[in-house]
Enzyme design. Structure first.
Site, PDB file in Angstrom:
ATOM      1  N   GLU A 281       0.828  -1.216   0.000  1.00  0.00           N
ATOM      2  CA  GLU A 281       0.000   0.000   0.000  1.00  0.00           C
ATOM      3  C   GLU A 281       0.857   1.259   0.000  1.00  0.00           C
ATOM      4  O   GLU A 281       0.841   2.012   0.966  1.00  0.00           O
ATOM      5  CB  GLU A 281      -0.820   0.070   1.294  1.00  0.00           C
ATOM      6  CG  GLU A 281      -1.798  -0.998   1.539  1.00  0.00           C
ATOM      7  CD  GLU A 281      -2.318  -0.962   2.971  1.00  0.00           C
ATOM      8  OE1 GLU A 281      -3.374  -1.566   3.202  1.00  0.00           O
ATOM      9  OE2 GLU A 281      -1.689  -0.342   3.853  1.00  0.00           O
ATOM     10  N   GLY A 283       1.993   5.059  -0.672  1.00  0.00           N
ATOM     11  CA  GLY A 283       1.371   6.352  -0.943  1.00  0.00           C
ATOM     12  C   GLY A 283       2.445   7.329  -1.399  1.00  0.00           C
ATOM     13  O   GLY A 283       2.557   7.677  -2.573  1.00  0.00           O
ATOM     14  N   ARG A 321       4.183  19.761   6.742  1.00  0.00           N
ATOM     15  CA  ARG A 321       5.232  18.792   7.075  1.00  0.00           C
ATOM     16  C   ARG A 321       6.476  19.417   7.718  1.00  0.00           C
ATOM     17  O   ARG A 321       6.992  18.859   8.687  1.00  0.00           O
ATOM     18  CB  ARG A 321       5.596  17.937   5.861  1.00  0.00           C
ATOM     19  CG  ARG A 321       4.382  17.154   5.321  1.00  0.00           C
ATOM     20  CD  ARG A 321       4.758  16.067   4.325  1.00  0.00           C
ATOM     21  NE  ARG A 321       5.485  14.996   4.977  1.00  0.00           N
ATOM     22  CZ  ARG A 321       6.793  14.841   4.938  1.00  0.00           C
ATOM     23  NH1 ARG A 321       7.534  15.681   4.247  1.00  0.00           N
ATOM     24  NH2 ARG A 321       7.371  13.857   5.571  1.00  0.00           N
ATOM     25  N   TYR A 325       6.918  17.827  11.262  1.00  0.00           N
ATOM     26  CA  TYR A 325       7.950  16.773  11.350  1.00  0.00           C
ATOM     27  C   TYR A 325       9.361  17.287  11.114  1.00  0.00           C
ATOM     28  O   TYR A 325      10.276  16.485  10.888  1.00  0.00           O
ATOM     29  CB  TYR A 325       7.725  15.684  10.290  1.00  0.00           C
ATOM     30  CG  TYR A 325       6.312  15.217  10.088  1.00  0.00           C
ATOM     31  CD1 TYR A 325       5.623  14.545  11.099  1.00  0.00           C
ATOM     32  CD2 TYR A 325       5.671  15.399   8.864  1.00  0.00           C
ATOM     33  CE1 TYR A 325       4.331  14.095  10.883  1.00  0.00           C
ATOM     34  CE2 TYR A 325       4.387  14.945   8.643  1.00  0.00           C
ATOM     35  CZ  TYR A 325       3.720  14.295   9.667  1.00  0.00           C
ATOM     36  OH  TYR A 325       2.448  13.840   9.443  1.00  0.00           O
ATOM     37  N   CYS A 352       0.103  33.042  11.078  1.00  0.00           N
ATOM     38  CA  CYS A 352       0.524  33.722  12.299  1.00  0.00           C
ATOM     39  C   CYS A 352       1.135  32.727  13.279  1.00  0.00           C
ATOM     40  O   CYS A 352       0.552  32.421  14.324  1.00  0.00           O
ATOM     41  CB  CYS A 352      -0.650  34.462  12.904  1.00  0.00           C
ATOM     42  SG  CYS A 352      -1.053  35.868  11.907  1.00  0.00           S
TER      43      CYS A 352
HETATM   44  N1  LLP Z   1      -0.807   1.882   4.726  1.00  0.00           N
HETATM   45  C1  LLP Z   1      -1.107   2.308   5.965  1.00  0.00           C
HETATM   46  C2  LLP Z   1      -1.899   1.457   6.835  1.00  0.00           C
HETATM   47  C3  LLP Z   1      -0.642   3.552   6.404  1.00  0.00           C
HETATM   48  O1  LLP Z   1      -0.914   3.947   7.636  1.00  0.00           O
HETATM   49  C4  LLP Z   1       0.112   4.358   5.530  1.00  0.00           C
HETATM   50  C5  LLP Z   1       0.609   5.674   5.965  1.00  0.00           C
HETATM   51  C6  LLP Z   1       0.390   3.891   4.240  1.00  0.00           C
HETATM   52  C7  LLP Z   1      -0.087   2.631   3.873  1.00  0.00           C
HETATM   53  C8  LLP Z   1       1.172   4.677   3.225  1.00  0.00           C
HETATM   54  O2  LLP Z   1       2.472   4.927   3.655  1.00  0.00           O
HETATM   55  P1  LLP Z   1       3.511   5.627   2.657  1.00  0.00           P
HETATM   56  O3  LLP Z   1       3.812   4.678   1.541  1.00  0.00           O
HETATM   57  O4  LLP Z   1       2.870   6.866   2.167  1.00  0.00           O
HETATM   58  O5  LLP Z   1       4.690   5.906   3.511  1.00  0.00           O
HETATM   59  N2  LLP Z   1       1.687  12.373   7.223  1.00  0.00           N
HETATM   60  C9  LLP Z   1       2.968  11.710   7.315  1.00  0.00           C
HETATM   61  C10 LLP Z   1       2.891  10.285   6.835  1.00  0.00           C
HETATM   62  C11 LLP Z   1       1.865   9.488   7.589  1.00  0.00           C
HETATM   63  C12 LLP Z   1       1.730   8.094   7.031  1.00  0.00           C
HETATM   64  C13 LLP Z   1       0.588   7.398   7.650  1.00  0.00           C
HETATM   65  N3  LLP Z   1       0.338   6.117   7.120  1.00  0.00           N
HETATM   66  C14 LLP Z   1       4.013  12.503   6.530  1.00  0.00           C
HETATM   67  O6  LLP Z   1       3.666  13.531   5.967  1.00  0.00           O
HETATM   68  O7  LLP Z   1       5.187  12.122   6.510  1.00  0.00           O
END
Ligand code: LLP
Length: 430
Positions: A281, A283, A321, A325, A352
């Site tokens: 999965e 993203g 971000r 982070y 602000c």
């Molecule tokens: N599957 C599950 C169950 C997840 O919780 C996530 C991300 C993904 C897949 C996708 O992960 P990726 O391939 O995108 O790393 N907002 C944070 C990232 C939070 C990710 C949460 N879960 C940031 O901006 O770094």
């Protein structure tokens, strides 16, 4: 995406900014296509019985749902909102996998009623709720259980999700997980299919995945001593890291999948069992490098001996971000790349908050008000985490392909931000 590039897939950034306004998100469709292509080569085409479910949370709009469908991949959603958008944009429910902690009753009802392909059970009591609706709608929903194997990934604490101390999933504790798995057998509509983990995001070590597999397989051995359940599917989550600045590592997908798939294959061969379907999965790794943000420079303030603040017309509202982070990005002034580097400046947003800093130290040529700033690789978790703090509208989104641009999300209007507000209820009669 390449750095020092003031056009994207044949479209000039300055022209896009003039046409659509700033701040603006621009995505290269080609980059997303290339990522999917690479992922297919390293995973679904390299190993049978595998599938890709794009993690909607990284970036989703109607066009993205269309892209996912066109690519023939699946979609991982984590809320009724993402699910609704996906369904409305025409996604086949069977190709949707529903993840997320604390799924609400209405979300589960919608998922079951529409017939999503999988639900990833994430908490105690969730099976009962799913069964309640599955029995009502007589819909079969295969279930996977999300486990937190107890792996501490080296990423920002807020984006590490596979450690034991986590709000997500189930620790590998037989006493507590066995009854949950047994509960799936109480309805013919909720077959147990296997396990899911997601170890964190922006990860660079394949060993994390293989260590998690070792822990999961030891647990499955133990589980089989108590209950006979087939391990039909294994979802290894996403998490693959991307470069944000020039010189940062860019790892091929195969770097993760080869050791991981070897481990899975070996285990099931040794047990004399068929290998489960394997799902990933991702993203960030699909959309992160495909997107960039454009901002118009406003005021420039030099504090002698301290720093120069360069303010732009967006900020933590369209990309939280850096503030959340301490994420680091690279930026450039469009059209000024040949003028050499000038000074190190701090790019700040217009919210602000002193913490509304997009790039802490960026070396750029001498900057003027009205210059166009491009911030690279903002395609993941930028727009999807945008807010309306200070009543700043969310930017529009343009996709570019083969020299043509397509507005896929209009910029939000100020009126849309407060359209749900009602009048002051204590108005005095005139
Ligand atoms: N599957 C599950 C169950 C997840 O919780 C996530 C991300 C993904 C897949 C996708 O992960 P990726 O391939 O995108 O790393 N907002 C944070 C990232 C939070 C990710 C949460 N879960 C940031 O901006 O770094």
């Amino acid at each position: 995406m390449s750095w020092n590039n003031h056009s994207l897939d044949g479209c000039h950034l300055e022209e896009l900014a003039n046409r659509y306004g700033t701040p603006l998100y621009v995505y290269s469709v080609k980059t997303m296509e290339n990522k999917i292509q690479e992922l297919k080569q390293a995973f679904t085409e390299a190993y049978p019985n595998t599938r890709i479910a794009y993690a909607a949370k990284a970036f989703l709009n109607k066009a993205m749902v269309g892209f996912v469908m066109d690519q023939g991949i699946y979609l991982d959603v984590v809320s009724g909102g993402e699910l609704t958008l996906a369904l409305e944009a025409g996604m086949d429910p069977e190709r949707i996998e529903f993840n997320g902690n604390n799924k609400l009753a209405w979300e589960i009802e919608l998922a079951v009623k529409e017939g999503v392909g999988r639900i990833i059970v994430d908490g105690y009591g969730e099976v009962e709720l799913i069964q309640h609706y599955a029995n009502i709608y007589k819909q079969t929903v295969p279930l996977l259980f999300r486990i937190t194997p107890g792996i501490s990934a080296d990423s920002h604490d807020y984006i590490v999700t596979g450690k034991k101390d986590s709000k997500f999933g189930f620790p590998l504790d037989l006493q507590r997980l066995l009854p949950e798995i047994q509960a799936t057998q109480e309805s013919p509509y909720t077959p147990f299919y296997g396990f899911h983990f997601h170890l964190g995001s922006q990860l660079f070590e394949p060993e994390l995945y293989t260590e998690a597999l070792d822990l999961l397989f030891t647990f499955y051995d133990e589980l089989l001593e108590h209950i006979q359940v087939d391990f039909k599917e294994l979802n290894i989550g996403g998490g693959f890291g991307i470069p944000y600045r020039p010189g940062e590592p860019s790892l091929p997908y195969s770097f993760f999948f080869e050791p991981l798939m070897t481990k899975v294959t070996e285990y099931f061969e040794k047990k004399g069992l068929p290998r489960p379907a394997v799902i990933t999965e991702p993203g960030r790794s699909i959309v992160g490098e495909a997107g960039l943000s454009l901002y118009r420079v406003g005021t420039v303030k030099t504090l002698e001996g301290i720093r120069t603040y360069v303010s732009v017309d967006g900020g933590m509202t369209d990309n939280i971000r850096p503030a959340l982070y301490q994420a680091k990005y690279h930026g450039e002034l469009v059209g000024k790349d040949r003028e050499g580097k000038g000074e190190v400046v701090t790019i700040c947003g217009k919210c602000c908050e002193s913490g509304d800093i997009l790039i802490q130290d960026l070396e750029i040529p001498p900057v003027d008000s009205r210059d166009l700033l491009v911030v690279y690789n903002t395609g993941a978790y930028g727009y999807s985490m945008a807010s309306n703090y200070n009543l700043l509208p969310k930017p529009g989104i343009v996709w570019v392909k083969d020299g043509k641009d397509y507005l896929v999300t209009k910029p939000q209007t100020i009126q849309q931000i407060y359209e749900n507000d009602l009048d002051y209820p204590f108005k005095k009669d005139e």
